[in-house]
Design an enzyme around this catalytic site. Structure first.
Site, PDB file in Angstrom:
ATOM      1  N   MET A  27       0.854  -1.193   0.000  1.00 11.69           N
ATOM      2  CA  MET A  27       0.000   0.000   0.000  1.00 11.69           C
ATOM      3  C   MET A  27       0.884   1.234   0.000  1.00 11.69           C
ATOM      4  SD  MET A  27      -3.114  -1.043   2.583  1.00 11.69           S
ATOM      5  CE  MET A  27      -2.090  -1.813   3.860  1.00 11.69           C
ATOM      6  N   CYS A 109      -3.158  -0.440  -9.248  1.00 10.35           N
ATOM      7  CA  CYS A 109      -3.369   0.811  -8.519  1.00 10.35           C
ATOM      8  C   CYS A 109      -4.341   1.703  -9.295  1.00 10.35           C
ATOM      9  CB  CYS A 109      -2.052   1.540  -8.302  1.00 10.35           C
ATOM     10  SG  CYS A 109      -2.263   3.111  -7.400  1.00 10.35           S
ATOM     11  N   HIS A 178      -7.552  -8.056  -6.915  1.00  8.21           N
ATOM     12  CA  HIS A 178      -8.492  -7.256  -6.127  1.00  8.21           C
ATOM     13  C   HIS A 178      -9.843  -7.335  -6.839  1.00  8.21           C
ATOM     14  CE1 HIS A 178      -9.484  -3.724  -3.453  1.00  8.21           C
ATOM     15  NE2 HIS A 178     -10.511  -3.754  -4.284  1.00  8.21           N
ATOM     16  N   ASP A 211     -11.697  -6.133   0.864  1.00 12.63           N
ATOM     17  CA  ASP A 211     -12.759  -6.110   1.873  1.00 12.63           C
ATOM     18  C   ASP A 211     -12.667  -7.167   2.960  1.00 12.63           C
ATOM     19  OD1 ASP A 211     -13.706  -4.036   0.354  1.00 12.63           O
ATOM     20  OD2 ASP A 211     -15.527  -5.047  -0.331  1.00 12.63           O
ATOM     21  N   ARG A 234      -6.514  -2.637   3.456  1.00 16.93           N
ATOM     22  CA  ARG A 234      -7.061  -1.658   4.402  1.00 16.93           C
ATOM     23  C   ARG A 234      -7.476  -2.276   5.729  1.00 16.93           C
ATOM     24  NH1 ARG A 234     -11.674   0.789   1.013  1.00 16.93           N
ATOM     25  NH2 ARG A 234     -11.627  -1.320   0.139  1.00 16.93           N
TER      26      ARG A 234
END
Length: 347
Positions: A27, A109, A178, A211, A234
């Protein structure tokens, strides 16, 4: 809460055997060396550097070089981004020469500043260029090369299965997907089921990403995606122990799984203070205290939730701490915020 490796839940990437199937995502501006070291300590199977621009690394740009610096973990993994095959190849060789044992290519990204430069997820609109970049990097290094991408640029161009097939044919050892398109950015929900089309298209490990914020979600994520493992982004913000927590949960017998407890509030405070000192040392005081601010905010939110409070329960402390420049005052504020949580939890 130091999580041990679980030999029954390993993941093989070329010649590398990772202790478990849970990876800390690269990240930008977040997974620097201090955070990677801490996530590894708590049991993440692999930690990957924040995104490193190939041309900036070639030029010796100081902050970019720092992003690619080894973190003192068993597998030094560097993620590269760029849109020039030759530059990506040279940057990969530089990273390998500096000790990288794995090179990850960023083709996912969604940030405008990256895609405007035709890098990151922008490469999902040019499969031939994406293929040339992968071939250049694989041909330039002896260490395993992996790929992180999204489902496609938008819903009309879900080209991840074809990109994954090309990558596998060239010699990529693992693909991470992702479960969103670039145009979704981080809105809506990640489509774990859509990842299954990529997992079934290639004969190599596919990691599911997007998620995963609670350990209890991982069986459903793996079942839906067909993934060999998971990558956490995240969900680890403010919680460097979370990837290891997920790994411990995943390694348990399916009929007797329980979520390992979060570290105590006292331990969470110690972790944040240790990271703060590491950031000051890693970047220097001026840059380090600025880099630390977002992490402190996330850590206070995570601690509040762990204590059974609303995420903004420490908002007053967050504002006070993040407006301080003196490290001594920041340390004092962190301790006071956690003391307040501890008192309320004991009440």
């Amino acid at each position: 809460m130091i999580v041990a490796a679980f030999p029954n839940a390993t993941l093989t990437v070329g010649p590398l055997t990772l202790p478990n199937r849970v990876v800390l995502a690269p990240m930008a501006g977040i997974t620097d060396a201090p955070l990677r070291r801490m996530a590894h300590r708590y049991g993440a199977g692999l930690v990957i550097s924040e995104m490193v621009a190939s041309e900036a690394l070639e030029s010796g740009h100081a902050e970019t070089t720092l992003r690619a610096e080894a973190a003192g973990v068993p597998v030094h993994a560097v993620q590269l981004a760029g849109n020039q095959p030759a530059s990506m190849a040279r940057a990969a060789m530089m990273a390998e020469a500096s000790g990288a044992a794995l090179i990850d290519i960023n083709m996912g990204c969604p940030a405008k500043r990256v895609t405007t430069g035709l890098a990151g997820a922008a490469l999902l609109r040019d499969l031939d260029l994406a293929t040339a970049i992968i071939a250049a990097v694989v041909g330039a290094v002896k260490v395993p090369v992996t790929l992180k991408t999204r489902l496609g640029w938008d819903d009309s161009g879900l080209i991840a299965p074809e990109l994954a097939r090309r990558a596998a044919d060239i010699g990529v050892q693992l693909v991470t997907i992702h479960g969103r398109t670039r145009c979704q950015f981080y809105t809506g929900s990640a489509d774990w089921r859509a990842i299954a089309s990529i997992a079934s298209a290639v004969d190599l490990p596919v990691l599911a990403n997007g998620d995963l914020v609670a350990a209890e979600q991982v069986p459903a994520m793996l079942a839906a995606s067909g993934g060999a493992g998971v990558m956490i982004g995240r969900g680890a913000q403010g919680r460097p122990w979370f990837p290891g927590q997920v790994a411990a949960y995943l390694a348990q017998s399916p009929d007797a799984r329980h979520v390992p407890a979060d570290p105590s509030l006292a331990e969470q405070c110690d972790v944040l203070l240790e990271l703060y000192e590491d950031w000051l040392s890693h970047y220097g005081v001026d840059l380090g205290r600025r880099q630390a601010r977002k992490h402190i905010g996330w850590a206070l939110e995570a601690a509040a939730v762990a204590a059974g409070r609303a995420p903004d329960a420490l908002a007053h402390w967050r504002k006070r701490i993040l407006t301080q420049d003196a490290p001594r005052e920041v340390r004092t504020g962190i301790r006071a915020a956690f003391d307040e949580l501890s008192w309320s939890a004991a009440a």
